[in-house]
Design an enzyme around this catalytic site. Structure first.
Site, PDB file in Angstrom:
ATOM      1  N   ASP A   1     -10.941  -5.263  -1.233  1.00  0.00           N
ATOM      2  CA  ASP A   1     -11.426  -4.301  -0.252  1.00  0.00           C
ATOM      3  C   ASP A   1     -11.385  -4.873   1.159  1.00  0.00           C
ATOM      4  O   ASP A   1     -12.006  -4.325   2.074  1.00  0.00           O
ATOM      5  CB  ASP A   1     -12.842  -3.827  -0.597  1.00  0.00           C
ATOM      6  CG  ASP A   1     -13.841  -4.965  -0.705  1.00  0.00           C
ATOM      7  OD1 ASP A   1     -13.432  -6.141  -0.568  1.00  0.00           O
ATOM      8  OD2 ASP A   1     -15.036  -4.687  -0.945  1.00  0.00           O
ATOM      9  N   ASP A   2     -10.638  -5.951   1.357  1.00  0.00           N
ATOM     10  CA  ASP A   2     -10.493  -6.531   2.680  1.00  0.00           C
ATOM     11  C   ASP A   2      -9.623  -5.613   3.542  1.00  0.00           C
ATOM     12  O   ASP A   2      -8.522  -5.216   3.139  1.00  0.00           O
ATOM     13  CB  ASP A   2      -9.835  -7.908   2.565  1.00  0.00           C
ATOM     14  CG  ASP A   2      -9.660  -8.590   3.910  1.00  0.00           C
ATOM     15  OD1 ASP A   2     -10.582  -9.304   4.325  1.00  0.00           O
ATOM     16  OD2 ASP A   2      -8.610  -8.396   4.546  1.00  0.00           O
ATOM     17  N   PHE A   3     -10.106  -5.283   4.729  1.00  0.00           N
ATOM     18  CA  PHE A   3      -9.397  -4.333   5.590  1.00  0.00           C
ATOM     19  C   PHE A   3      -7.989  -4.820   5.924  1.00  0.00           C
ATOM     20  O   PHE A   3      -7.020  -4.059   5.873  1.00  0.00           O
ATOM     21  CB  PHE A   3     -10.191  -4.105   6.880  1.00  0.00           C
ATOM     22  CG  PHE A   3      -9.515  -3.168   7.845  1.00  0.00           C
ATOM     23  CD1 PHE A   3      -9.587  -1.795   7.670  1.00  0.00           C
ATOM     24  CD2 PHE A   3      -8.797  -3.658   8.933  1.00  0.00           C
ATOM     25  CE1 PHE A   3      -8.956  -0.922   8.555  1.00  0.00           C
ATOM     26  CE2 PHE A   3      -8.166  -2.789   9.827  1.00  0.00           C
ATOM     27  CZ  PHE A   3      -8.242  -1.421   9.631  1.00  0.00           C
TER      28      PHE A   3
END
Length: 221
Positions: free
Chosen positions: A175-177
């Site tokens: 879920d790292d941008f």
């Protein structure tokens, strides 16, 4: 660099004589052959130069990761620099616990982050945050399960520690941008994948998901 035994068991590609350069070369070669998009990205970025900081204890790694939560690298750097200067060096857990709330606010930490930082320091003293020696014997999954019980510590924060401190080479912060946006641009998608979808996509990159993440962070805009 010494590869963690949990990582060594992931694939026959690992062996005790493999150097960092060998590993990165093998990872890049593997990823390049996934498809033309990956090949073009790796050709454009060049050799992997991922640079973890294995000299740090998990306590310090978690504090640093919290400092960067929901901030740009530039803003995180500025706050962390002020924080360290306030103590004269990176504070030990007892110093952080004793630190005045207003002093920590003055460097740029929110009240919520201050609570999280003090919680990390207390958990280090009571053993919930393990020493580096103990952490090196634990699997990625066990560390995530144990550390996300701390208030304000989510899976992303632990994954940053796994990658940048414990040198785990098969981690994907799904879920790292930067990673999801990088993949969106890589594949020319209309929207970035959600965490579950990103994790499923990343299965194809095992056992080199840390290196794949590093390349996606560098996907040109």
């Amino acid at each position: 660099m010494k590869w963690h035994p949990c990582c060594l068991m992931k694939s026959w590609r690992y062996n005790s004589t493999m150097t960092t350069a060998d590993f990165y070369s093998a990872a890049s070669h593997f990823l390049m052959h996934l498809d033309s998009d990956w090949n073009n990205l790796i050709q454009a970025v060049g050799p992997c130069t991922f640079s973890p900081k294995p000299e740090r204890e998990p306590y310090e790694a978690l504090v640093r990761a919290v400092a960067y939560q929901q901030l740009s690298t530039k803003a995180g750097d500025a706050i962390l620099g002020k924080f360290i200067r306030q103590f004269g060096a990176f504070p030990i857990p007892a110093q952080l616990i004793a630190a005045d709330f207003d002093d920590l606010r003055s460097v740029g930490f929110s009240g919520r982050k201050i609570e999280t930082l003090k919680g990390i320091a207390e958990a280090t003293l009571n053993g919930l945050v393990p020493s580096r020696e103990i952490a090196d014997t634990m699997s990625d999954e066990a560390l995530i399960e144990q550390l996300v019980t701390l208030k304000g510590i989510g899976q992303w924060t632990v994954e940053m520690m796994l990658m940048f401190t414990l040198e785990r080479m098969d981690v994907l912060p799904a879920d790292d941008f930067g990673i999801t946006e990088g993949y969106k641009r890589l594949k020319r998608l209309e929207s970035a994948p959600k965490r579950k979808q990103m994790a499923e996509i990343g299965q194809a990159w095992k056992p080199y998901r840390t290196v794949a993440s590093w390349y996606l962070w560098r996907m040109p805009k």
